[in-house]
Design a protein around this motif. Structure first.
Motif, PDB file in Angstrom:
ATOM      1  N   ALA A  17      -5.607   4.991  -5.459  1.00  0.00           N
ATOM      2  CA  ALA A  17      -6.039   3.592  -5.390  1.00  0.00           C
ATOM      3  C   ALA A  17      -5.822   2.874  -6.716  1.00  0.00           C
ATOM      4  CB  ALA A  17      -7.520   3.531  -5.002  1.00  0.00           C
ATOM      5  N   ARG A  18      -5.884   3.613  -7.809  1.00  0.00           N
ATOM      6  CA  ARG A  18      -5.705   2.986  -9.118  1.00  0.00           C
ATOM      7  C   ARG A  18      -4.248   2.620  -9.384  1.00  0.00           C
ATOM      8  NH1 ARG A  18      -9.756   7.128 -12.389  1.00  0.00           N
ATOM      9  NH2 ARG A  18     -11.665   5.884 -12.143  1.00  0.00           N
ATOM     10  N   CYS A  19      -3.315   3.400  -8.837  1.00  0.00           N
ATOM     11  CA  CYS A  19      -1.899   3.130  -9.129  1.00  0.00           C
ATOM     12  C   CYS A  19      -1.094   2.709  -7.901  1.00  0.00           C
ATOM     13  CB  CYS A  19      -1.246   4.348  -9.776  1.00  0.00           C
ATOM     14  SG  CYS A  19      -1.226   5.836  -8.742  1.00  0.00           S
ATOM     15  N   CYS A  20      -1.668   2.924  -6.706  1.00  0.00           N
ATOM     16  CA  CYS A  20      -0.987   2.588  -5.449  1.00  0.00           C
ATOM     17  C   CYS A  20       0.434   3.167  -5.417  1.00  0.00           C
ATOM     18  CB  CYS A  20      -0.958   1.076  -5.230  1.00  0.00           C
ATOM     19  SG  CYS A  20      -2.534   0.441  -4.613  1.00  0.00           S
ATOM     20  N   ASN A  21       0.521   4.430  -5.790  1.00  0.00           N
ATOM     21  CA  ASN A  21       1.825   5.093  -5.798  1.00  0.00           C
ATOM     22  C   ASN A  21       1.591   6.591  -5.686  1.00  0.00           C
ATOM     23  OD1 ASN A  21       4.197   6.489  -7.225  1.00  0.00           O
ATOM     24  ND2 ASN A  21       4.959   4.388  -6.959  1.00  0.00           N
ATOM     25  N   PHE A  22       2.118   7.197  -4.616  1.00  0.00           N
ATOM     26  CA  PHE A  22       1.918   8.634  -4.403  1.00  0.00           C
ATOM     27  C   PHE A  22       2.560   9.481  -5.522  1.00  0.00           C
ATOM     28  CE2 PHE A  22       1.354   8.323   0.503  1.00  0.00           C
ATOM     29  CZ  PHE A  22      -0.015   8.103   0.310  1.00  0.00           C
ATOM     30  N   THR A  23       3.749   9.038  -5.978  1.00  0.00           N
ATOM     31  CA  THR A  23       4.464   9.830  -6.986  1.00  0.00           C
ATOM     32  C   THR A  23       3.680   9.869  -8.301  1.00  0.00           C
ATOM     33  OG1 THR A  23       6.596   9.261  -6.006  1.00  0.00           O
ATOM     34  CG2 THR A  23       6.608  10.051  -8.279  1.00  0.00           C
ATOM     35  N   ARG A  24       3.218   8.685  -8.778  1.00  0.00           N
ATOM     36  CA  ARG A  24       2.461   8.656 -10.037  1.00  0.00           C
ATOM     37  C   ARG A  24       1.129   9.383  -9.890  1.00  0.00           C
ATOM     38  NH1 ARG A  24       4.515   3.316 -10.576  1.00  0.00           N
ATOM     39  NH2 ARG A  24       2.551   2.371  -9.901  1.00  0.00           N
ATOM     40  N   PRO A  50      -7.821   3.613   8.273  1.00  0.00           N
ATOM     41  CA  PRO A  50      -6.786   3.742   7.235  1.00  0.00           C
ATOM     42  C   PRO A  50      -7.287   3.208   5.886  1.00  0.00           C
ATOM     43  CG  PRO A  50      -6.312   1.858   8.620  1.00  0.00           C
ATOM     44  CD  PRO A  50      -7.502   2.535   9.248  1.00  0.00           C
ATOM     45  N   LEU A  51      -6.798   3.804   4.814  1.00  0.00           N
ATOM     46  CA  LEU A  51      -7.164   3.370   3.470  1.00  0.00           C
ATOM     47  C   LEU A  51      -6.028   2.625   2.772  1.00  0.00           C
ATOM     48  CD1 LEU A  51      -8.929   6.665   2.315  1.00  0.00           C
ATOM     49  CD2 LEU A  51     -10.039   4.502   2.946  1.00  0.00           C
ATOM     50  N   PHE A  52      -4.789   2.883   3.211  1.00  0.00           N
ATOM     51  CA  PHE A  52      -3.623   2.259   2.584  1.00  0.00           C
ATOM     52  C   PHE A  52      -2.667   1.713   3.635  1.00  0.00           C
ATOM     53  CE2 PHE A  52      -4.373   3.565  -1.750  1.00  0.00           C
ATOM     54  CZ  PHE A  52      -5.081   4.747  -1.645  1.00  0.00           C
ATOM     55  N   HIS A  53      -2.023   0.608   3.298  1.00  0.00           N
ATOM     56  CA  HIS A  53      -0.868   0.131   4.059  1.00  0.00           C
ATOM     57  C   HIS A  53       0.365   0.796   3.462  1.00  0.00           C
ATOM     58  CE1 HIS A  53      -3.185  -2.890   6.175  1.00  0.00           C
ATOM     59  NE2 HIS A  53      -3.593  -3.444   5.028  1.00  0.00           N
ATOM     60  N   ARG A  54       1.134   1.537   4.301  1.00  0.00           N
ATOM     61  CA  ARG A  54       2.380   2.137   3.838  1.00  0.00           C
ATOM     62  C   ARG A  54       3.486   1.111   4.045  1.00  0.00           C
ATOM     63  NH1 ARG A  54      -2.107   5.446   4.892  1.00  0.00           N
ATOM     64  NH2 ARG A  54      -1.656   7.634   4.273  1.00  0.00           N
ATOM     65  N   GLN A  55       4.058   0.632   2.939  1.00  0.00           N
ATOM     66  CA  GLN A  55       5.080  -0.405   3.006  1.00  0.00           C
ATOM     67  C   GLN A  55       6.344   0.090   2.323  1.00  0.00           C
ATOM     68  OE1 GLN A  55       2.614  -3.124   0.867  1.00  0.00           O
ATOM     69  NE2 GLN A  55       1.885  -4.189   2.702  1.00  0.00           N
ATOM     70  N   ALA A  56       7.419  -0.575   2.614  1.00  0.00           N
ATOM     71  CA  ALA A  56       8.703  -0.163   2.040  1.00  0.00           C
ATOM     72  C   ALA A  56       8.678  -0.236   0.517  1.00  0.00           C
ATOM     73  CB  ALA A  56       9.824  -1.043   2.597  1.00  0.00           C
ATOM     74  N   ARG A  57       7.944  -1.211  -0.022  1.00  0.00           N
ATOM     75  CA  ARG A  57       7.913  -1.382  -1.479  1.00  0.00           C
ATOM     76  C   ARG A  57       6.727  -0.688  -2.130  1.00  0.00           C
ATOM     77  NH1 ARG A  57       8.616  -7.757  -2.152  1.00  0.00           N
ATOM     78  NH2 ARG A  57       7.114  -7.674  -0.429  1.00  0.00           N
TER      79      ARG A  57
END
Length: 293
Positions: A17-24, A50-57
């Motif tokens: 949630a802090r970075c909104c990026n699975f890789t980081r 759901p906790l996140f919207h999975r979007q292309a960006r």
């Protein structure tokens, strides 16, 4: 009772949630991106939303995720505080003080340790009169001089009051001390090379002596008073610090004149330790001791 989500999954949610990026998030947690994705999916399944919207960006928090995030952040903050508190509870407070106040401070710290073994104190003494909390990792300090200013938390303990001190035997010895001019026939002990303490006190007393520059010089007032207690001369001392010596008969003050120089002894601590229970307890106790002399 409703089964709570697993703590590791909640921690993973907090990081993502802090970075909104699975890789980081995976790099931060030192696990694979797939493991992060599976933990978040499992947490969403457990919660039922759901906790996140999975979007292309990338990712963005859902309304439920935005509402949950600050609450989970607060919970982990409380856990960290609890762990830190328990882990540091028995660590000694690191206290710095100049040597000029040690004859007053040391016996009181020994009493403190008997009364409050739950708040141990480690004292570091130095000839320096101040402290720089930006570079020195002390929890608190006693400093000497003018008011230290507004860069730290400051509490006055004692005012400096200069007065001559000597061993009792000198009072009625071969050269008795009945008036201030009798000091001319004795060795004057200076706590500093500049002789300012004796000079200031004699000026306030309205007396000039011809032997001021012929005395013995020391690095600290504490050392000068210790030598005076052995009968080797008369030191200029600080009346605020010598209560124990007077009661024990090691020192006497031959004259009533005392000079308040404007300097004092202050208990100080940085903002980072403000609110620490041990600091406040020690401060309150030392201020009470200062009131008793």
């Amino acid at each position: 009772m409703k089964r709570l989500p697993p703590l590791p999954a909640l921690h993973t949610f907090l990081v993502v949630a802090r970075c909104c990026n699975f890789t980081r998030a995976a790099e931060t947690l030192h696990i694979t991106q797939g493991a992060v994705s599976r933990q978040i999916a499992g947490l969403e399944s457990h919660l039922g939303y759901p906790l996140f919207h999975r979007q292309a960006r990338g990712l963005s928090l859902t309304a439920q995720g935005r509402e949950l995030f600050p609450r989970i952040e607060q919970v982990f903050g409380l856990i960290e505080d609890a762990v830190d508190h328990v882990g540091t509870r028995q660590q000694a407070l690191q206290l710095k003080a100049p040597t000029c106040i040690t004859r007053w401070l040391l016996p009181r710290l020994m009493t403190w340790q008997k009364e409050r073994p739950d708040v141990p104190v480690e004292l570091t003494t130095t000839i320096a009169h101040g402290v720089d909390f930006r570079r020195e990792r002390f929890d608190a300090a006693v400093v000497y001089g003018a008011h230290p200013g507004d860069s730290m938390q400051v509490h006055r303990l004692l005012d400096e009051e200069l007065t001559p001190v000597c061993a009792p035997a000198l009072l009625n010895g071969p050269e008795p001390l009945t008036q201030i001019t009798d000091l001319e026939r004795h060795m004057l002990l200076h706590p500093t090379l500049d002789e300012q303490d004796w000079t200031q006190w004699l000026k306030a007393a309205g007396v000039q002596l011809g032997n001021v520059g012929k005395g013995q010089h020391f690095d600290t007032m504490d050392l000068a008073m210790t030598v005076a207690s052995q009968g080797s001369g008369i030191a200029i001392g600080d009346w605020s610090l010598i209560g124990e010596d007077l009661r024990a008969g090691r020192l006497v003050t031959p004259f009533d004149e005392r000079l308040k120089t404007g300097a004092g002894y202050y208990f100080v601590y940085p903002d980072r330790t403000q609110g620490t229970p041990g600091i406040q307890a020690l401060l309150d106790w030392l201020r009470a001791q200062a009131g008793q002399r």
